[in-house]
Design a protein around this motif. Structure first.
Motif, PDB file in Angstrom:
ATOM      1  N   ARG A  16       0.836  -1.204   0.000  1.00  0.00           N
ATOM      2  CA  ARG A  16       0.000   0.000   0.000  1.00  0.00           C
ATOM      3  C   ARG A  16       0.873   1.257   0.000  1.00  0.00           C
ATOM      4  O   ARG A  16       0.567   2.232  -0.677  1.00  0.00           O
ATOM      5  CB  ARG A  16      -0.958  -0.012   1.197  1.00  0.00           C
ATOM      6  N   GLN A  17       1.969   1.225   0.752  1.00  0.00           N
ATOM      7  CA  GLN A  17       2.883   2.365   0.784  1.00  0.00           C
ATOM      8  C   GLN A  17       3.521   2.574  -0.586  1.00  0.00           C
ATOM      9  O   GLN A  17       3.634   3.701  -1.064  1.00  0.00           O
ATOM     10  CB  GLN A  17       3.972   2.174   1.843  1.00  0.00           C
ATOM     11  N   LEU A  18       3.911   1.474  -1.227  1.00  0.00           N
ATOM     12  CA  LEU A  18       4.493   1.569  -2.562  1.00  0.00           C
ATOM     13  C   LEU A  18       3.484   2.164  -3.535  1.00  0.00           C
ATOM     14  O   LEU A  18       3.827   3.025  -4.345  1.00  0.00           O
ATOM     15  CB  LEU A  18       4.974   0.199  -3.045  1.00  0.00           C
ATOM     16  N   ALA A  19       2.229   1.733  -3.459  1.00  0.00           N
ATOM     17  CA  ALA A  19       1.197   2.269  -4.340  1.00  0.00           C
ATOM     18  C   ALA A  19       1.012   3.767  -4.115  1.00  0.00           C
ATOM     19  O   ALA A  19       0.876   4.537  -5.065  1.00  0.00           O
ATOM     20  CB  ALA A  19      -0.118   1.526  -4.122  1.00  0.00           C
ATOM     21  N   GLN A  20       1.023   4.206  -2.854  1.00  0.00           N
ATOM     22  CA  GLN A  20       0.906   5.639  -2.553  1.00  0.00           C
ATOM     23  C   GLN A  20       2.114   6.403  -3.085  1.00  0.00           C
ATOM     24  O   GLN A  20       1.974   7.494  -3.641  1.00  0.00           O
ATOM     25  CB  GLN A  20       0.779   5.861  -1.046  1.00  0.00           C
ATOM     26  N   ASP A  21       3.301   5.821  -2.910  1.00  0.00           N
ATOM     27  CA  ASP A  21       4.512   6.479  -3.392  1.00  0.00           C
ATOM     28  C   ASP A  21       4.513   6.584  -4.917  1.00  0.00           C
ATOM     29  O   ASP A  21       4.958   7.590  -5.469  1.00  0.00           O
ATOM     30  CB  ASP A  21       5.753   5.735  -2.904  1.00  0.00           C
ATOM     31  N   ALA A  26       3.783   9.898  -9.764  1.00  0.00           N
ATOM     32  CA  ALA A  26       3.025  10.278 -10.960  1.00  0.00           C
ATOM     33  C   ALA A  26       2.617  11.750 -10.893  1.00  0.00           C
ATOM     34  O   ALA A  26       2.699  12.469 -11.895  1.00  0.00           O
ATOM     35  CB  ALA A  26       1.805   9.380 -11.116  1.00  0.00           C
ATOM     36  N   ASP A  27       2.187  12.211  -9.716  1.00  0.00           N
ATOM     37  CA  ASP A  27       1.812  13.615  -9.555  1.00  0.00           C
ATOM     38  C   ASP A  27       3.015  14.540  -9.789  1.00  0.00           C
ATOM     39  O   ASP A  27       2.904  15.565 -10.460  1.00  0.00           O
ATOM     40  CB  ASP A  27       1.231  13.873  -8.168  1.00  0.00           C
ATOM     41  N   ALA A  30       3.834  14.675 -13.439  1.00  0.00           N
ATOM     42  CA  ALA A  30       2.906  15.561 -14.151  1.00  0.00           C
ATOM     43  C   ALA A  30       3.308  17.021 -13.972  1.00  0.00           C
ATOM     44  O   ALA A  30       3.253  17.810 -14.917  1.00  0.00           O
ATOM     45  CB  ALA A  30       1.480  15.314 -13.663  1.00  0.00           C
ATOM     46  N   THR A  31       3.729  17.378 -12.759  1.00  0.00           N
ATOM     47  CA  THR A  31       4.186  18.741 -12.489  1.00  0.00           C
ATOM     48  C   THR A  31       5.422  19.082 -13.324  1.00  0.00           C
ATOM     49  O   THR A  31       5.577  20.213 -13.779  1.00  0.00           O
ATOM     50  CB  THR A  31       4.516  18.904 -10.992  1.00  0.00           C
ATOM     51  N   ALA A  32       6.283  18.093 -13.516  1.00  0.00           N
ATOM     52  CA  ALA A  32       7.553  18.314 -14.217  1.00  0.00           C
ATOM     53  C   ALA A  32       7.450  18.131 -15.732  1.00  0.00           C
ATOM     54  O   ALA A  32       8.448  18.295 -16.432  1.00  0.00           O
ATOM     55  CB  ALA A  32       8.614  17.372 -13.659  1.00  0.00           C
ATOM     56  N   LEU A 109      13.645  19.368  -8.315  1.00  0.00           N
ATOM     57  CA  LEU A 109      12.511  18.551  -8.733  1.00  0.00           C
ATOM     58  C   LEU A 109      12.970  17.456  -9.687  1.00  0.00           C
ATOM     59  O   LEU A 109      12.603  16.291  -9.540  1.00  0.00           O
ATOM     60  CB  LEU A 109      11.434  19.415  -9.392  1.00  0.00           C
ATOM     61  N   MET A 110      13.799  17.815 -10.656  1.00  0.00           N
ATOM     62  CA  MET A 110      14.298  16.814 -11.603  1.00  0.00           C
ATOM     63  C   MET A 110      15.144  15.766 -10.894  1.00  0.00           C
ATOM     64  O   MET A 110      15.021  14.571 -11.175  1.00  0.00           O
ATOM     65  CB  MET A 110      15.092  17.483 -12.730  1.00  0.00           C
TER      66      MET A 110
END
Length: 131
Positions: A16-21, A26-27, A30-32, A109-110
């Motif tokens: 579950r932690q891996l899925a959240q990470d 992904a977020d 998307a920002t980058a 960020l990169m």
């Protein structure tokens, strides 16, 4: 007839932690996206390399000549790099000089995306690796 498989659902706390990470990654990706779009073009990569090699910056004409572009084409690519906050411009009198933007937030960020993506892939490839 094709049998559709059930999607993998995280079961353990670690999964579950891996899925959240992964969702957070992904977020961030998307920002980058503007950064990756800007760096995804070979011409812009060459322009960024020239700016890195020329501390203090270059004028549009100098940069256009260095990478074999027309001035309008160079200006177009510089606008994309500038919008992605990878390149900045400063003025001396009536002359504009383009330079690598020292916006550390963009570069961090990169770097963070690269490190997080590597770790996520490592966990997927090597299930014994810890996240």
């Amino acid at each position: 007839m094709r049998v559709e498989e059930e999607p993998i659902r995280p079961r353990s706390p670690a999964e579950r932690q891996l899925a959240q990470d992964m969702e957070s990654l992904a977020d961030d990706f998307a920002t980058a996206r503007p950064l990756f779009v800007a760096l995804g073009d070979e011409t812009r990569q060459l322009m960024l390399l020239e700016l890195l090699r020329n501390y203090g910056g270059l004028r549009v004409g100098e940069l256009a000549e260095a990478v074999g572009l027309s001035r309008p084409a160079a200006s177009h690519h510089l606008r994309i790099l500038k919008d992605a906050r990878l390149v900045g411009v400063y003025r001396v009198g009536t002359r504009n000089y383009y330079h690598v933007e020292p916006d550390l937030q963009v570069w961090r960020l990169m770097a963070r995306l690269s490190a997080d993506a590597e770790q996520a892939v490592r966990v997927c490839v090597e299930p014994s690796a810890t996240y």
